[in-house]
Scaffold this active site. Structure first.
Site, PDB file in Angstrom:
ATOM      1  CD1 TRP A 140       7.359   6.491  -2.897  1.00  0.00           C
ATOM      2  CD2 TRP A 140       6.793   6.852  -5.048  1.00  0.00           C
ATOM      3  NE1 TRP A 140       8.515   6.495  -3.642  1.00  0.00           N
ATOM      4  CE2 TRP A 140       8.196   6.721  -4.957  1.00  0.00           C
ATOM      5  CE3 TRP A 140       6.221   7.083  -6.295  1.00  0.00           C
ATOM      6  CZ2 TRP A 140       9.021   6.809  -6.075  1.00  0.00           C
ATOM      7  CZ3 TRP A 140       7.045   7.179  -7.407  1.00  0.00           C
ATOM      8  CH2 TRP A 140       8.440   7.049  -7.292  1.00  0.00           C
TER       9      TRP A 140
ATOM     10  CG  ASP B  23      -2.081   0.942   1.104  1.00  0.00           C
ATOM     11  OD1 ASP B  23      -2.380   1.384  -0.021  1.00  0.00           O
ATOM     12  OD2 ASP B  23      -2.699   1.260   2.135  1.00  0.00           O
TER      13      ASP B  23
ATOM     14  NE  ARG C  55      -7.707   2.228  -5.518  1.00  0.00           N
ATOM     15  CZ  ARG C  55      -6.494   2.245  -4.983  1.00  0.00           C
ATOM     16  NH1 ARG C  55      -5.461   2.653  -5.709  1.00  0.00           N
ATOM     17  NH2 ARG C  55      -6.293   1.856  -3.739  1.00  0.00           N
TER      18      ARG C  55
ATOM     19  CG  ASN D  22       1.913   1.547  -5.234  1.00  0.00           C
ATOM     20  OD1 ASN D  22       2.838   1.349  -4.463  1.00  0.00           O
ATOM     21  ND2 ASN D  22       1.395   0.602  -5.999  1.00  0.00           N
TER      22      ASN D  22
ATOM     23  CD  GLU E 236     -13.264  -4.575  -1.773  1.00  0.00           C
ATOM     24  OE1 GLU E 236     -12.084  -4.982  -1.755  1.00  0.00           O
ATOM     25  OE2 GLU E 236     -14.240  -5.331  -1.587  1.00  0.00           O
ATOM     26  CG  ASN E 237      -7.555  -1.927  -5.282  1.00  0.00           C
ATOM     27  OD1 ASN E 237      -6.639  -2.726  -5.084  1.00  0.00           O
ATOM     28  ND2 ASN E 237      -7.890  -1.006  -4.371  1.00  0.00           N
TER      29      ASN E 237
ATOM     30  CD  GLU F 212       2.718 -13.021  15.446  1.00  0.00           C
ATOM     31  OE1 GLU F 212       2.749 -11.827  15.813  1.00  0.00           O
ATOM     32  OE2 GLU F 212       2.234 -13.935  16.144  1.00  0.00           O
TER      33      GLU F 212
HETATM   34  C1  IPE Z   1      -5.298  -2.701  -0.211  1.00  0.00           C
HETATM   35  O1  IPE Z   1      -5.022  -1.355  -0.294  1.00  0.00           O
HETATM   36  C2  IPE Z   1      -5.275  -3.337  -1.574  1.00  0.00           C
HETATM   37  C3  IPE Z   1      -3.958  -3.526  -2.161  1.00  0.00           C
HETATM   38  C4  IPE Z   1      -2.842  -3.219  -1.608  1.00  0.00           C
HETATM   39  C5  IPE Z   1      -3.966  -4.121  -3.481  1.00  0.00           C
HETATM   40  P1  IPE Z   1      -6.154  -0.249  -0.519  1.00  0.00           P
HETATM   41  O2  IPE Z   1      -5.457   1.034  -0.664  1.00  0.00           O
HETATM   42  O3  IPE Z   1      -7.037  -0.656  -1.622  1.00  0.00           O
HETATM   43  O4  IPE Z   1      -6.990  -0.316   0.831  1.00  0.00           O
HETATM   44  P2  IPE Z   1      -7.692   0.806   1.693  1.00  0.00           P
HETATM   45  O5  IPE Z   1      -8.605   1.546   0.778  1.00  0.00           O
HETATM   46  O6  IPE Z   1      -6.637   1.676   2.238  1.00  0.00           O
HETATM   47  O7  IPE Z   1      -8.403   0.065   2.776  1.00  0.00           O
HETATM   48  C1  IPE Z   2      -1.552   0.289  -3.413  1.00  0.00           C
HETATM   49  O1  IPE Z   2      -1.350   1.654  -3.434  1.00  0.00           O
HETATM   50  C2  IPE Z   2      -1.718  -0.298  -4.796  1.00  0.00           C
HETATM   51  C3  IPE Z   2      -3.100  -0.680  -5.112  1.00  0.00           C
HETATM   52  C4  IPE Z   2      -4.108  -0.659  -4.288  1.00  0.00           C
HETATM   53  C5  IPE Z   2      -3.354  -1.131  -6.472  1.00  0.00           C
HETATM   54  P1  IPE Z   2      -2.550   2.675  -3.405  1.00  0.00           P
HETATM   55  O2  IPE Z   2      -2.961   2.982  -4.802  1.00  0.00           O
HETATM   56  O3  IPE Z   2      -3.664   2.178  -2.537  1.00  0.00           O
HETATM   57  O4  IPE Z   2      -1.864   3.934  -2.760  1.00  0.00           O
HETATM   58  P2  IPE Z   2      -2.471   4.919  -1.678  1.00  0.00           P
HETATM   59  O5  IPE Z   2      -2.956   4.090  -0.535  1.00  0.00           O
HETATM   60  O6  IPE Z   2      -3.589   5.644  -2.348  1.00  0.00           O
HETATM   61  O7  IPE Z   2      -1.330   5.810  -1.307  1.00  0.00           O
HETATM   62 MG    MG Z   3      -4.078   2.399  -0.581  1.00  0.00          MG
END
Ligand code: IPE
Ligand code: IPE
Ligand code: MG
Length: 237
Positions: free
Chosen positions: A29, A24, A75, A26, A71-72, A204
């Protein structure tokens, strides 16, 4: 890289059998650098390649990575499209060296979501790595823990079965894998976000503030030393 450098003082007898990463951070960053979110995902893929390879070369048996959740896919379309393009461009290439070394790759999730050309690349990876004995790299794609459990329950119902927990586990995507001993989540969020809900019962958990693209070998050694110090009791005394 000699394995001596890789371990950096770690006790090899205290490594997890199965390590899982919730990769998580990206997006954050990228935002910090005034870059589009997709630049963060691109950097995240580079990190994933290195971290998976380090874990395998350390002798960890199973490495799971949460790459794309159920859920992604909700987006914004341009972000989902960018993630699909990254999978398309990298999935075979990032794994081919490990496959040549004898690593087996598995995918968990509802793969019917992906375009035909991506599914072909996934199939190619599965086919070419199916005899691998060295380690398992398990990649969660369009994966959700709740979906996984529901699907398993429905299969049990269809089979007209009452099952034990061992039998139930055979209905999950992770049927042939041990439960994760260690789940690492980057970016400071203390939640599972629908990851391995059944399998995580006694895992853990280590949360690090580092954003996934910045996660490196030193940090990997740090989380593994933290794991080595944990006293796992499984509800006993
Ligand atoms: C979890 O991260 C999913 C992945 C790392 C692929 P998310 O960014 O989707 O989760 P939430 O929204 O912070 O719970
Ligand atoms: C994790 O990074 C990668 C995926 C969920 C695909 P995010 O895209 O959730 O990055 P943040 O949490 O918005 O920083
Ligand atoms: Mg995230």
């Amino acid at each position: 890289m000699k394995s001596k450098d890789l371990y950096n003082g770690l006790d090899k007898t205290k490594l997890p059998r199965h390590i899982a990463f919730i990769m998580d951070g990206n997006g954050r960053w990228a935002s910090k650098r005034m870059l589009p979110r997709k630049a963060g995902h691109k950097a995240g893929v580079k990190t994933m390649r290195k971290v998976i390879s380090d874990c395998v070369h350390m002798g960890i048996e199973v490495v799971s990575v949460y790459a794309f959740s159920t859920e992604n896919k909700f987006r914004p379309k341009d972000e989902v499209d960018a993630l699909m393009q990254l999978i398309r461009d990298n999935i075979y290439d990032m794994l081919k060296e490990l496959i040549a070394e004898g690593v087996k790759v598995t995918f968990m999730g509802d793969l019917s979501f992906f375009a035909a050309d991506i599914r072909e690349s996934l199939d190619k990876v599965l086919r070419e790595s199916s005899d691998g004995k060295k380690a398992v790299v398990n990649i969660a794609l369009n994966y959700g823990g709740r979906d996984e459990i529901l699907q398993a329950v429905n299969k049990c119902v269809q089979d007209g079965k009452t099952v034990t927990s061992e039998e139930f586990a055979r209905y999950l995507y992770t049927a042939d894998l041990p439960d994760p001993d260690l789940i690492v989540r980057t970016s400071g969020e203390c939640r599972l976000s629908n990851f391995m809900l059944y399998q995580a019962a006694y895992s853990e958990i280590v949360v690090t503030k580092t954003l996934w693209p910045d996660f490196d070998r030193n940090e990997l050694v740090d989380v593994l030393s933290e794991y080595a110090k944990r006293n796992r009791r499984y509800g006993k005394v």
